[in-house]
Design a protein around this motif. Structure first.
Motif, PDB file in Angstrom:
ATOM      1  N   HIS A  85       0.722  -1.215   0.045  1.00 26.69           N
ATOM      2  CA  HIS A  85       0.056  -0.146  -0.093  1.00 26.69           C
ATOM      3  C   HIS A  85       0.731   1.451  -0.065  1.00 26.69           C
ATOM      4  O   HIS A  85       0.536   2.235  -0.310  1.00 26.69           O
ATOM      5  N   GLU A  86       2.157   1.136   0.508  1.00 31.06           N
ATOM      6  CA  GLU A  86       3.068   2.355   0.350  1.00 31.06           C
ATOM      7  C   GLU A  86       3.549   2.641  -0.931  1.00 31.06           C
ATOM      8  O   GLU A  86       3.820   3.864  -1.049  1.00 31.06           O
ATOM      9  N   TYR A  87       3.423   1.571  -1.866  1.00 31.23           N
ATOM     10  CA  TYR A  87       4.285   1.734  -3.044  1.00 31.23           C
ATOM     11  C   TYR A  87       3.373   1.757  -4.153  1.00 31.23           C
ATOM     12  O   TYR A  87       3.716   2.327  -5.354  1.00 31.23           O
ATOM     13  N   LEU A  88       2.431   1.332  -4.025  1.00 29.50           N
ATOM     14  CA  LEU A  88       1.234   1.141  -5.224  1.00 29.50           C
ATOM     15  C   LEU A  88       0.298   2.153  -5.448  1.00 29.50           C
ATOM     16  O   LEU A  88       0.144   2.830  -4.403  1.00 29.50           O
ATOM     17  N   ARG A  89       0.103   2.526  -6.603  1.00 21.65           N
ATOM     18  CA  ARG A  89      -0.899   3.734  -6.727  1.00 21.65           C
ATOM     19  C   ARG A  89      -2.289   2.835  -7.565  1.00 21.65           C
ATOM     20  O   ARG A  89      -2.052   1.751  -7.965  1.00 21.65           O
ATOM     21  N   GLU A  90      -3.053   3.873  -7.656  1.00 26.21           N
ATOM     22  CA  GLU A  90      -4.389   3.441  -8.159  1.00 26.21           C
ATOM     23  C   GLU A  90      -4.050   2.968  -9.522  1.00 26.21           C
ATOM     24  O   GLU A  90      -3.376   3.487 -10.398  1.00 26.21           O
ATOM     25  N   GLY A  91      -4.586   1.561  -9.719  1.00 24.26           N
ATOM     26  CA  GLY A  91      -4.383   0.723 -11.129  1.00 24.26           C
ATOM     27  C   GLY A  91      -3.237   0.297 -11.464  1.00 24.26           C
ATOM     28  O   GLY A  91      -2.727  -0.356 -12.535  1.00 24.26           O
ATOM     29  N   ASP A  92      -2.191   0.192 -10.385  1.00 23.49           N
ATOM     30  CA  ASP A  92      -0.837  -0.325 -10.627  1.00 23.49           C
ATOM     31  C   ASP A  92      -1.078  -1.777 -10.374  1.00 23.49           C
ATOM     32  O   ASP A  92      -1.651  -2.546  -9.792  1.00 23.49           O
ATOM     33  N   ASP A  93       0.081  -2.675 -11.123  1.00 19.79           N
ATOM     34  CA  ASP A  93       0.048  -3.986 -11.052  1.00 19.79           C
ATOM     35  C   ASP A  93       1.262  -4.128 -10.025  1.00 19.79           C
ATOM     36  O   ASP A  93       2.351  -3.403  -9.994  1.00 19.79           O
ATOM     37  N   MET A  94       1.191  -5.256  -9.429  1.00 19.43           N
ATOM     38  CA  MET A  94       2.485  -5.796  -8.668  1.00 19.43           C
ATOM     39  C   MET A  94       3.069  -7.233  -8.888  1.00 19.43           C
ATOM     40  O   MET A  94       2.132  -7.838  -9.435  1.00 19.43           O
ATOM     41  N   ARG A  95       4.139  -7.456  -8.732  1.00 15.76           N
ATOM     42  CA  ARG A  95       4.691  -8.903  -9.040  1.00 15.76           C
ATOM     43  C   ARG A  95       5.885  -9.034  -7.941  1.00 15.76           C
ATOM     44  O   ARG A  95       6.436  -8.172  -7.614  1.00 15.76           O
ATOM     45  N   ILE A  96       6.279 -10.473  -7.753  1.00 17.05           N
ATOM     46  CA  ILE A  96       7.382 -10.706  -7.073  1.00 17.05           C
ATOM     47  C   ILE A  96       8.370 -11.314  -8.110  1.00 17.05           C
ATOM     48  O   ILE A  96       8.074 -12.295  -8.970  1.00 17.05           O
ATOM     49  N   ASP A  97       9.585 -10.858  -8.156  1.00 16.07           N
ATOM     50  CA  ASP A  97      10.739 -11.088  -9.256  1.00 16.07           C
ATOM     51  C   ASP A  97      11.900 -11.675  -8.267  1.00 16.07           C
ATOM     52  O   ASP A  97      12.110 -11.218  -6.993  1.00 16.07           O
ATOM     53  N   VAL A  98      12.936 -12.020  -8.954  1.00 14.26           N
ATOM     54  CA  VAL A  98      13.974 -12.639  -8.334  1.00 14.26           C
ATOM     55  C   VAL A  98      15.379 -12.141  -9.323  1.00 14.26           C
ATOM     56  O   VAL A  98      14.960 -12.171 -10.682  1.00 14.26           O
ATOM     57  N   ILE A  99      16.327 -11.738  -8.880  1.00 14.22           N
ATOM     58  CA  ILE A  99      17.518 -11.419  -9.722  1.00 14.22           C
ATOM     59  C   ILE A  99      18.519 -12.209  -8.968  1.00 14.22           C
ATOM     60  O   ILE A  99      19.018 -12.134  -7.854  1.00 14.22           O
ATOM     61  N   LEU A 100      19.190 -13.172 -10.033  1.00 13.26           N
ATOM     62  CA  LEU A 100      20.319 -13.850  -9.675  1.00 13.26           C
ATOM     63  C   LEU A 100      21.527 -13.459 -10.089  1.00 13.26           C
ATOM     64  O   LEU A 100      21.638 -13.036 -11.246  1.00 13.26           O
ATOM     65  N   LEU A 101      22.632 -13.418  -9.376  1.00 15.88           N
ATOM     66  CA  LEU A 101      24.187 -12.741  -9.723  1.00 15.88           C
ATOM     67  C   LEU A 101      25.158 -13.663  -9.420  1.00 15.88           C
ATOM     68  O   LEU A 101      24.896 -14.381  -8.293  1.00 15.88           O
ATOM     69  N   ALA A 102      26.080 -13.596 -10.266  1.00 12.85           N
ATOM     70  CA  ALA A 102      27.359 -14.450  -9.752  1.00 12.85           C
ATOM     71  C   ALA A 102      28.258 -13.741 -10.714  1.00 12.85           C
ATOM     72  O   ALA A 102      28.158 -13.068 -11.812  1.00 12.85           O
ATOM     73  N   PRO A 103      29.565 -13.815 -10.114  1.00 13.10           N
ATOM     74  CA  PRO A 103      30.898 -13.128 -10.975  1.00 13.10           C
ATOM     75  C   PRO A 103      30.738 -13.611 -12.539  1.00 13.10           C
ATOM     76  O   PRO A 103      30.600 -15.011 -12.639  1.00 13.10           O
ATOM     77  N   GLY A 104      31.146 -13.027 -13.429  1.00 10.84           N
ATOM     78  CA  GLY A 104      31.602 -13.161 -14.656  1.00 10.84           C
ATOM     79  C   GLY A 104      30.257 -13.672 -15.405  1.00 10.84           C
ATOM     80  O   GLY A 104      30.243 -13.963 -16.437  1.00 10.84           O
ATOM     81  N   SER A 105      28.866 -13.404 -14.780  1.00 10.36           N
ATOM     82  CA  SER A 105      27.888 -13.726 -15.680  1.00 10.36           C
ATOM     83  C   SER A 105      26.857 -12.545 -15.576  1.00 10.36           C
ATOM     84  O   SER A 105      26.842 -12.029 -14.914  1.00 10.36           O
ATOM     85  N   MET A 106      25.845 -12.523 -16.594  1.00 11.87           N
ATOM     86  CA  MET A 106      25.033 -11.406 -16.738  1.00 11.87           C
ATOM     87  C   MET A 106      23.966 -11.835 -15.546  1.00 11.87           C
ATOM     88  O   MET A 106      23.605 -12.906 -15.424  1.00 11.87           O
ATOM     89  N   PRO A 107      23.178 -10.843 -15.074  1.00  6.90           N
ATOM     90  CA  PRO A 107      22.075 -11.098 -14.123  1.00  6.90           C
ATOM     91  C   PRO A 107      21.071 -11.719 -14.800  1.00  6.90           C
ATOM     92  O   PRO A 107      20.708 -11.606 -16.105  1.00  6.90           O
TER      93      PRO A 107
END
Length: 116
Positions: A85-107
């Motif tokens: 409720h602190e970040y969403l505005r009227e009409g916004d969508d939300m989702r849960i994402d993951v970003i995986l990182l390791a040396p020498g590779s793209m996220p």
């Protein structure tokens, strides 16, 4: 000492993930948001979409395949419910994402990683 090193690596990973999202056109709204149900590493917005993102950093790229599981994603989703409720505005969508990182590779950005 191991815990401190892991904490620093995690923070570095979150910083890298935030920079990567900014390069992709996202506005990072918050980092390391603590809630009664857990912590959200990054909260970001792009247009009418707000993501609550779990970031995982591993020393080896091969370890990324095992870095995230349903328990962790459920905790992020529960934490997101506490503060959405602190970040969403009227009409916004939300989702849960993951970003995986390791040396020498793209996220690796896994979009909509958790669905109830």
């Amino acid at each position: 000492m191991k815990r401190q090193i892991a904490e620093k690596s995690g923070r570095d990973g979150e910083l890298r993930a935030a920079m990567w999202l900014r390069l992709k056109g996202w506005q990072v709204l918050a980092q390391r948001v603590k809630t009664p149900r857990g912590e959200i590493d990054l909260i970001a917005r792009k247009g009418a979409l707000v993501t609550f993102t779990e970031v995982k950093w591993r020393k080896k790229k091969a370890d990324l395949d095992y870095a995230i599981d349903e328990r962790r994603l459920t905790r992020v989703a529960a934490a997101a419910e506490c503060v959405a409720h602190e970040y969403l505005r009227e009409g916004d969508d939300m989702r849960i994402d993951v970003i995986l990182l390791a040396p020498g590779s793209m996220p690796r950005h896994i979009t909509n990683a958790w669905m109830p």
